[in-house]
Scaffold this active site. Structure first.
Site, PDB file in Angstrom:
ATOM      1  CE  LYS A  31      -0.623   0.056   4.933  1.00  0.00           C
ATOM      2  NZ  LYS A  31       0.009   1.514   5.083  1.00  0.00           N
ATOM      3  CB  THR A  32       3.764   2.340   1.716  1.00  0.00           C
ATOM      4  OG1 THR A  32       3.446   2.020   3.050  1.00  0.00           O
ATOM      5  CG2 THR A  32       4.604   3.547   1.933  1.00  0.00           C
ATOM      6  CG  ASP A 218      -0.799   4.684   4.980  1.00  0.00           C
ATOM      7  OD1 ASP A 218      -1.484   3.916   4.821  1.00  0.00           O
ATOM      8  OD2 ASP A 218       0.405   4.602   5.293  1.00  0.00           O
ATOM      9  CD  GLU A 219      -2.128   1.645   8.516  1.00  0.00           C
ATOM     10  OE1 GLU A 219      -2.835   1.053   8.597  1.00  0.00           O
ATOM     11  OE2 GLU A 219      -0.777   1.344   8.425  1.00  0.00           O
ATOM     12  CD  GLN A 249      -3.214  -4.862   8.642  1.00  0.00           C
ATOM     13  OE1 GLN A 249      -2.220  -4.933   9.332  1.00  0.00           O
ATOM     14  NE2 GLN A 249      -3.464  -4.761   7.038  1.00  0.00           N
ATOM     15  NE  ARG A 610       1.424  -7.644  11.125  1.00  0.00           N
ATOM     16  CZ  ARG A 610       1.331  -6.996  10.060  1.00  0.00           C
ATOM     17  NH1 ARG A 610       2.360  -6.109   9.902  1.00  0.00           N
ATOM     18  NH2 ARG A 610      -0.052  -6.990   9.410  1.00  0.00           N
TER      19      ARG A 610
END
Length: 679
Positions: A31-32, A218-219, A249, A610
């Site tokens: 995504k970044t 973002d987020e 998330q 993770r």
């Protein structure tokens, strides 16, 4: 800029034209990369001026990395004027320009948690509230929650018949009034006041709507009510709002994040284009299959399924342990085995748990095994007493109406302004509603002040005024600060009467580190000011010396111990998720109090994703509590993982056998020995 490195969905997102865009970006889906390429595309291909672009993130580390990536793609000149900031930093930027419209001065102070707690305690004392019976931090949490919901003091109502909410209803209006009197704000005010500014001042809102024509966030799943409304106001003219997030998330509901913001995005922003980023570039297929299997049990979510082009990988290990000590030993065995089997370093391993108290057994075992480890968490640099003392002086130099910090430094280090003198000054200030600093500058009207007390006050005022002028002259802020701290004797006070010279030396070095931080700030800024440095101290956590030292710790060759919440955004080749039991994960509060199992399941999903190559899940059959061994129940989330994905071979530990079982086992053992000996 090479767009051929993007997959189909990523490329579609980068080239999106006008209008609202929702990117549902699963864990590890790049995504970044997408958001930075979209910014670069707007600059290079669409010719959008950099000053028209606003990118908002939740952490300063993320903001820094995003800006650096854009600079790599387009160059410094093309990106000049673009704003990449956290929500709070953005609001500081806005309020520094326009807060006077709300009755504040531009040199407002930003109160840290310790400043807030001290102010609340003072208010509680004034209301004759027993500070031992009521926790100031809990009252502050209720006030913070109200502010995140944009509930003003006058509108605050007790929702639950709870003593703390009733107390917060008394404290909140006085707390907010005191903040304004001190020309100070807290972190929640930064958001709430900016929203109020936009509501009350259409001309101010129009200015920022015209300035920021393209918004990227973002987020987005972590936004609260205030952040949602802030974005809605800023984007309603041009409607070019691109948000990136993953509802699976969303793990910060306990601190105000509203999952509905991302679930209802299409309803709130008509004409939204939705793009799902489901290809994962981090984990193996089996790990992703386990994550998908767990999270699909949540009803309120956007349907998506992570997948990988890199094959299934190893199956997930599920280990049942006898107790917490056995759990720690099992983890050590797996670390040793994986290190030598795959030539891994210690930094490739992470131990993730739901609550910080679970780290004890692992820390002890790691030390016993001489395995280096880092524990993410602990006291932050700017929360240490000596550092707070130094920063308090600087805050008062910038804002003399900051009475919380003024009272902190009034007689520290000791300068002859004792408690009696201070009480008389404070009482005089309160009775006449005069700012405390004005009373200090002219204490002639304060009854019963001794000549010695007046001399000490005059010396203090002279010192502060003298250095206020020196700092205002600039440059050389760090050198001025070093001289200032020496003159007030901060380090001498630390050493005076210290029982542990080594500890005192470390504390004195922390004061020197504040000066070093200021020197670094001067090097980075074109026009450094003391007020600007304090803004950085208040906002930019990742720039703080020693702020958990998270990046520094993660760079060491050591096993990482951290909570599941702290692990978000990170990845490791091998992950141990420990304590997968009912009342740990899901946490007992979610079972017995909040009934929010869905957020606990999302937390489990975050932990699973993770892991890059190997995931090990552990649970104990019993744990010690209050000196007694109590039975444990495996987490419901374990049962949601298909058996075909799990590897239980040789991993099933058993409870200690009963006396009858021990006798049978012993008999069998000796019978076997006799047979071997031929007897």
């Amino acid at each position: 800029m090479d767009l051929t490195t993007l997959n189909k969905e990523q490329l579609t997102a980068v080239r999106h034209d006008e209008g609202p865009l929702l990117l549902l970006a699963g864990a590890g889906s790049g995504k970044t990369r997408v958001i930075t390429y979209r910014i670069a595309y707007l600059l290079l291909q669409r010719g959008v001026p950099a000053g028209s672009i606003l990118a908002v993130t939740f952490t300063n580390k993320a903001a820094r990395e995003m800006k650096e990536r854009v600079l790599e793609l387009v160059g410094k000149k093309r990106a000049s004027g673009m704003v990449v900031a956290t929500f709070h930093a953005l609001c500081v930027r806005i309020l520094k320009e326009d807060i006077e419209r709300l009755g504040y001065k531009r040199n407002f102070s930003i109160y840290a948690a310790s400043d807030q707690a001290r102010l609340v305690k003072d208010i509680m004392q004034g209301l004759d509230i027993d500070g031992k019976k009521f926790d100031a931090d809990r009252i502050l949490w209720i006030i913070s929650d109200a502010k995140n919901r944009l509930v003003a003091p006058e509108d605050f109502a007790v929702r639950h018949q709870d003593d703390y909410e009733t107390m917060a209803a008394e404290v909140y209006p006085r707390y907010q009034k005191a903040l304004k009197a001190f020309n100070a704000v807290d972190f929640d005010d930064l958001l709430m006041l900016t929203v109020r500014l936009f509501r009350q001042c259409p001309e101010a809102l129009a200015k920022y709507q015209e300035r920021f024509r393209y918004l990227l966030v973002d987020e987005y799943q972590d936004t609260n009510a205030a952040q949602y409304l802030l974005l809605k106001y800023l984007s309603e003219k041009h409607r070019n709002l691109c948000v990136v997030g993953d509802d699976d998330q969303s793990i910060y509901g306990w601190r105000g994040a509203d999952l509905g913001n991302i679930l209802d995005f299409e309803k709130d922003f008509a004409g939204t284009t939705v793009i799902k980023l489901e290809q994962n570039y981090r984990s193996t297929g089996n790990i992703l299959a386990a994550a998908n299997a767990v999270i699909r049990n949540n009803a309120k979510r956007k349907e998506k399924a992570l997948w990988s082009a890199d094959g299934p990988g190893a199956r997930i290990e599920s280990i049942r342990c006898m107790d917490e000590e056995d759990e720690a030993r099992m983890v050590m065995e797996r670390i040793h085995a994986e290190r030598f089997r795959h030539v891994l370093q210690y930094r490739d391993f992470a131990i993730l748990y739901r609550t910080n108290v679970q780290s004890r057994a692992f820390e002890e075992q790691l030390r016993y095994e001489n395995i280096p480890y880092v524990l993410i968490g602990g006291q932050q640099f700017f929360d240490r007493k000596e550092v707070k003392d130094a920063v308090a002086y600087l805050k008062v130099l910038v804002n003399s109406r900051d009475e919380v910090n003024l009272l902190r430094i009034l007689n520290y280090p000791r300068r002859g302004i004792g408690e009696t003198t201070a009480d008389r000054i404070i009482r005089h200030s309160a009775e006449r509603e005069n700012p405390l600093w004005d009373v200090l500058r002219d204490p002639s009207g304060v009854a019963e002040l001794s000549d010695k007390g007046k001399e000490a006050i005059a010396a203090f005022v002279d010192l502060m005024e003298r250095y206020r002028r020196r700092f205002a002259r600039g440059p050389g802020l760090a050198e001025t600060a070093r001289s200032f701290f020496e003159e007030i004797g901060l380090e001498d006070e630390i050493y005076r009467g210290a029982d542990d010279p080594a500890k005192a030396r470390r504390r004195a070095e922390n004061v020197q580190e504040v000066v070093s931080a200021m020197a670094s700030y001067e090097e980075r800024e074109a026009a450094p000011t003391l007020a600007g440095f304090l803004d950085k101290v208040s906002l930019y956590d990742e720039d703080r010396p020693g702020k958990n030292d998270k990046e520094k710790k993660l760079s060491q060759d050591a096993v990482t111990l951290m909570s599941l919440h702290s692990s978000k955004g990170l990845e490791f080749p091998v992950v141990f998720m420990v304590g997968l039991e009912e009342e740990y994960l899901p946490h007992k509060k979610s079972i017995h109090e909040t009934f929010d199992i869905d957020e606990e399941r999302r937390l489990c999903y975050v932990g699973i994703t993770r892991a890059r190559r190997q995931l090990v899940l552990l649970h104990a059959q019993q744990r010690k509590k209050y000196g007694k061994m109590l039975p444990r129940v495996p987490s419901r989330f374990l049962k949601e993982i298909p058996e075909a994905l799990l590897d239980r071979r040789g991993s099933e530990a058993k409870l200690p056998a009963s006396e009858e079982e021990q006798e049978v086992m012993a008999g069998s053992f000796f019978a076997g020995i006799k047979a071997l000996l031929g007897d």
